[in-house]
Design a protein around this motif. Structure first.
Motif, PDB file in Angstrom:
ATOM      1  N   ASN A 206       0.268   3.581  -3.288  1.00  0.00           N
ATOM      2  CA  ASN A 206      -0.350   4.868  -2.971  1.00  0.00           C
ATOM      3  C   ASN A 206       0.636   6.021  -3.092  1.00  0.00           C
ATOM      4  OD1 ASN A 206      -3.339   4.733  -1.877  1.00  0.00           O
ATOM      5  ND2 ASN A 206      -2.314   2.855  -1.213  1.00  0.00           N
TER       6      ASN A 206
ATOM      7  N   ILE B 241     -12.035   2.543   0.005  1.00  0.00           N
ATOM      8  CA  ILE B 241     -11.561   2.563  -1.370  1.00  0.00           C
ATOM      9  C   ILE B 241     -12.719   2.445  -2.354  1.00  0.00           C
ATOM     10  CG2 ILE B 241     -11.130   0.067  -1.365  1.00  0.00           C
ATOM     11  CD1 ILE B 241      -9.111   2.760  -3.270  1.00  0.00           C
TER      12      ILE B 241
ATOM     13  N   ASN C 109       0.822  -1.214   0.000  1.00  0.00           N
ATOM     14  CA  ASN C 109       0.000   0.000   0.000  1.00  0.00           C
ATOM     15  C   ASN C 109       0.856   1.264   0.000  1.00  0.00           C
ATOM     16  OD1 ASN C 109      -2.534  -1.243  -0.035  1.00  0.00           O
ATOM     17  ND2 ASN C 109      -2.571  -1.487   2.175  1.00  0.00           N
TER      18      ASN C 109
ATOM     19  N   GLU D 103      -7.273  -2.985   1.173  1.00  0.00           N
ATOM     20  CA  GLU D 103      -7.903  -2.474   2.393  1.00  0.00           C
ATOM     21  C   GLU D 103      -8.855  -3.514   2.957  1.00  0.00           C
ATOM     22  OE1 GLU D 103     -10.936   1.064   3.936  1.00  0.00           O
ATOM     23  OE2 GLU D 103     -10.489   0.843   1.804  1.00  0.00           O
TER      24      GLU D 103
ATOM     25  N   THR E  28      -4.969  -0.522  -4.274  1.00  0.00           N
ATOM     26  CA  THR E  28      -4.893  -0.460  -2.810  1.00  0.00           C
ATOM     27  C   THR E  28      -5.554  -1.679  -2.164  1.00  0.00           C
ATOM     28  OG1 THR E  28      -4.960   1.947  -2.878  1.00  0.00           O
ATOM     29  CG2 THR E  28      -5.514   0.906  -0.781  1.00  0.00           C
TER      30      THR E  28
END
Length: 420
Positions: A15, A78, A11, A203, A201
């Motif tokens: 990101n 997300i 991540n 999550e 991502t």
């Protein structure tokens, strides 16, 4: 199920790249340099140029409370981010079409259409602020937040240096408005690449039950947030800061009008700004993680005073290059520092509410500040404006130093337990 160490690393990488390409896109569509110059060439006055940061600040602020409420209804943030994010990316592609096809025959229409598209982009960014920040608080370890924001900002600035030179090539090689069309087109492409990395991502869903609160009740709950004295003082300090920073949008126009600096040199200013932003980001982020982000925010305020003093004493182009070095430091300090500071300041259970609340309260001031600055510049001149902002900047520093406490000194606000 919580994220594993390799998920945090993944991540961090995807990101940071997303953040870097997003910042690159913002370089090609810079609110601080290129958009004001584009507006000026379309016939905009200081009041209309002041609308650029005013619309941007309003867009970043007002929709945040709506985004905060929406975010609390999603266990995976997300999902909401990906639904809305095209609204902050596609307008720059449409701006390029305006520059290519409408700007020459219809300059006033192009000006107002560009302002409208800017509003769509920034209102989308404002709406997504709380859900994106909440997502980042989950997918990036707290001990790496400052470094993460610095990495995205720094990489974006480094990439933006090349972008600034490319923008300079466009401005010096092609006639207006085609030169700006190519710059805005590059902005749109960079933002679409950013989207690809954002979508990668990882999550995990929240374990808390999703609360379905009416908008009216949600807005009423803001009063809970402002019972937090330190949060309240921080908000007041940010309001003072937005007035102090209103000079930035007028630096490029001031340099062109006062010293007859060619338009193509404005792209050089962007390059200097980005070099400064890149270098300072890689220093500011780790320092904030180690010693607290109040230090970085204080550095930004001091850099604001230095910039204003340099503008008041400027007598050649070197002075403006130096101003943009300090604006680069200002951008890094407030981008890295404010994002990390507010995450440290807000409890994990009501993080979206804290994020949305500060932006909502911030909204009218962020809208008024650049318009008021533009009006003062029109009626009293730039030097009078810069003197007023210098005095306000001194007041801002004193208030911040004596009234705002560093939340990193209070372990319970960091919520490391959420990641154990």
């Amino acid at each position: 199920m919580s994220l594993r160490e390799k998920d945090y690393s993944w991540n961090f990488i995807v990101n940071a790249i997303d953040n870097a390409f997003f910042n690159l896109g913002m370089t090609f569509g810079s609110i601080q340099t290129l958009l004001p110059l584009f507006a000026k060439n379309l016939g905009a006055g200081n009041l209309e140029i002041g609308l650029i940061p005013a619309i941007a600040n309003l867009g970043w602020a007002i929709p945040a409370i709506l985004g905060a409420r929406a975010s609390e209804r999603y266990k995976r943030k997300i999902e909401l981010v990906l639904k809305v994010t095209m609204g902050e990316r596609l307008p720059y592609l449409f701006m390029s079409f305006i520059a290519f096809f409408l700007a020459s025959p219809f300059p006033k229409l192009s000006l107002y259409l560009s302002l409208f598209l800017l509003a769509i982009a920034t209102f989308s960014m404002g709406f997504l602020g709380p859900p994106w920040m909440s997502m980042i608080s989950k997918v990036i370890h707290p001990s790496k937040r400052g470094t993460f924001f610095a990495m995205g900002n720094g990489l974006g600035a480094i990439m933006g240096i090349g972008g600034a030179f490319l923008a300079r090539y466009f401005l010096s090689t092609y006639q207006f408005p085609i030169n700006f069309g190519y710059s805005f087109l590059c902005a749109g492409i960079a933002l679409l690449i950013s989207f690809v990395f954002l979508s990668l991502t990882r999550e995990e869903p929240d374990e808390n039950e999703v609360q379905d609160t009416s908008l009216t009740e949600y807005i009423k709950s803001i009063k809970i947030v402002f019972k937090d004295k330190n949060f309240r003082n921080y908000t007041i300090s940010r309001i003072l800061n937005t007035f102090s920073l209103s000079f930035i949008s007028f630096v490029s126009v001031f340099s062109v009008k006062q010293f007859k600096i060619p338009d193509k040199i404005v792209a050089d200013f962007t390059g200097i700004l980005l070099i400064s932003q890149a270098l300072s980001s890689f220093i500011i982020g780790p320092i904030g993680d180690k010693f607290g982000h109040k230090i970085t925010l204080l550095l930004g305020r001091i850099s604001t005073l230095i910039s204003l003093i340099l503008l008041l004493t400027a007598n050649n182009i070197i002075s403006f290059y130096t101003v943009y070095i300090f604006i680069g430091i200002i951008n890094s300090a407030f981008y890295v520092g404010d994002l990390a500071f507010i995450l440290d300041l807000s409890p994990s259970q009501r993080r979206e509410l804290y994020l949305g609340s500060i932006n909502l309260i911030f909204a009218p001031f962020s809208f008024i500040a650049p318009i008021l600055a533009g009006k003062i510049a029109d009626t009293k001149g730039y030097y009078f404006l810069f003197h007023c902002l210098l005095i306000l900047g001194i007041i801002n520093i004193l208030y911040f130093v004596y009234k705002v406490e560093d939340p990193k000194k209070n372990v319970k606000n960091i919520n490391n337990s959420d990641f154990n």
